[in-house]
Design a protein around this motif. Sequence first.
Motif, PDB file in Angstrom:
ATOM      1  N   GLN A 112       0.839  -1.193   0.000  1.00  0.00           N
ATOM      2  CA  GLN A 112       0.000   0.000   0.000  1.00  0.00           C
ATOM      3  C   GLN A 112       0.873   1.242   0.000  1.00  0.00           C
ATOM      4  OE1 GLN A 112      -3.242  -0.435  -0.149  1.00  0.00           O
ATOM      5  NE2 GLN A 112      -3.859  -2.183   1.083  1.00  0.00           N
ATOM      6  N   PRO A 119      -6.128   0.325   3.142  1.00  0.00           N
ATOM      7  CA  PRO A 119      -6.526   0.159   1.745  1.00  0.00           C
ATOM      8  C   PRO A 119      -6.815   1.463   1.020  1.00  0.00           C
ATOM      9  CG  PRO A 119      -7.641  -1.433   3.136  1.00  0.00           C
ATOM     10  CD  PRO A 119      -6.970  -0.458   4.046  1.00  0.00           C
ATOM     11  N   ALA A 120      -7.072   2.546   1.771  1.00  0.00           N
ATOM     12  CA  ALA A 120      -7.354   3.816   1.117  1.00  0.00           C
ATOM     13  C   ALA A 120      -6.099   4.392   0.460  1.00  0.00           C
ATOM     14  CB  ALA A 120      -7.912   4.812   2.127  1.00  0.00           C
ATOM     15  N   CYS A 159      -4.909  -7.265   2.774  1.00  0.00           N
ATOM     16  CA  CYS A 159      -5.474  -5.918   2.770  1.00  0.00           C
ATOM     17  C   CYS A 159      -5.317  -5.284   1.384  1.00  0.00           C
ATOM     18  CB  CYS A 159      -4.781  -5.053   3.815  1.00  0.00           C
ATOM     19  SG  CYS A 159      -5.051  -5.590   5.519  1.00  0.00           S
ATOM     20  N   TRP A 162      -8.047  -6.494  -1.219  1.00  0.00           N
ATOM     21  CA  TRP A 162      -9.300  -5.729  -1.227  1.00  0.00           C
ATOM     22  C   TRP A 162      -9.117  -4.397  -1.954  1.00  0.00           C
ATOM     23  CZ3 TRP A 162     -13.663  -8.034  -0.067  1.00  0.00           C
ATOM     24  CH2 TRP A 162     -13.726  -9.032   0.916  1.00  0.00           C
ATOM     25  N   ALA A 163      -8.013  -3.723  -1.669  1.00  0.00           N
ATOM     26  CA  ALA A 163      -7.779  -2.398  -2.244  1.00  0.00           C
ATOM     27  C   ALA A 163      -7.570  -2.458  -3.749  1.00  0.00           C
ATOM     28  CB  ALA A 163      -6.571  -1.750  -1.570  1.00  0.00           C
ATOM     29  N   ARG A 167      -9.494  -0.458  -6.686  1.00  0.00           N
ATOM     30  CA  ARG A 167      -8.801   0.494  -7.558  1.00  0.00           C
ATOM     31  C   ARG A 167      -8.727   0.025  -9.005  1.00  0.00           C
ATOM     32  NH1 ARG A 167      -5.205   1.289  -2.936  1.00  0.00           N
ATOM     33  NH2 ARG A 167      -3.853  -0.335  -3.735  1.00  0.00           N
ATOM     34  N   GLY A 182      -9.736  -3.959   6.306  1.00  0.00           N
ATOM     35  CA  GLY A 182      -9.793  -2.691   5.604  1.00  0.00           C
ATOM     36  C   GLY A 182     -11.112  -2.011   5.890  1.00  0.00           C
ATOM     37  N   MET A 186     -14.910   1.610   1.339  1.00  0.00           N
ATOM     38  CA  MET A 186     -14.233   1.752   0.049  1.00  0.00           C
ATOM     39  C   MET A 186     -14.877   0.916  -1.046  1.00  0.00           C
ATOM     40  SD  MET A 186     -10.757  -0.524   0.439  1.00  0.00           S
ATOM     41  CE  MET A 186     -10.824  -2.261   0.885  1.00  0.00           C
TER      42      MET A 186
END
Length: 264
Positions: A112, A119-120, A159, A162-163, A167, A182, A186
């Motif tokens: 990340q 995750p942001a 994590c 998921w992100a 994205r 996470g 999102m």
Amino acid sequence: MRTRLTWLQAYCAGFLLLSGFSAAATGTNEFLARIYTNEARKTLPYRVLLPKDYDSKQTYPAILYLHGAAARGQDNAEPLNWGPLLFLEPSLRERHRFFLIVPQCPSHGSWQGISLFAPAGGESEPLRLALDLVEKVLPKEFSIDPKRRYLTGVSMGGCAVWAVLVRRPGFFAAAVPVCAGGSASMVTDAAAKYPVWAFHSDDDHLMPVQQARALVKAWREHGGAARYTEYTGLKHSSWKRAYAEPELFDWLFEQRLGVEGLKR
């Protein structure tokens, strides 16, 4: 007599220990050790497992595995100890022919862009290089089916799973986040079009199980298919059971881009 028995016990224990190391080394050697260098001279160490009896005239699915924080470093064999060695199970490799790609983050790196478990955050350099491996680099060398790309990861890597789905919706046909969390906020409709199967233990002391439950709930609320398996008593080691689940790979390899939700 007692001295002789003690020596024999020590010998047997030593033999078993060495045998274990030998088996682990043999498994590790199944993965080709490589370093990817892009045009900007940025590097990423990784391992790749080829399908059994690889035939360049056929196309094969590919799984990208993202390790957790404990496997970071410069020894690109270390991430194999946190799940990928389980993919060597003979019956699995006989039933399904696939590539497994295992990159490694540097010692203080992350998948990340902001922190290990946020995750942001944006994509880190190691993650971008890993995605390049799957999308651009390895397909030039091997016959990889672009409609059958899959993503899995453990802890920090989970994590990121998921992100990445949020994205880059549509980059992977399906994903398997393990002992990962996470923010459920999102999740989007676009991401939820692609199925997931999440695994967690109810007593995970590093990644609260509530986060996994919330993400799965959000995925479903956005119209997506989300399987969820929750264990008891495994703490932060649910990957040991997850990657040995008999139905997991049958489910995973049936998912294809363009036919989302084939088997949910």
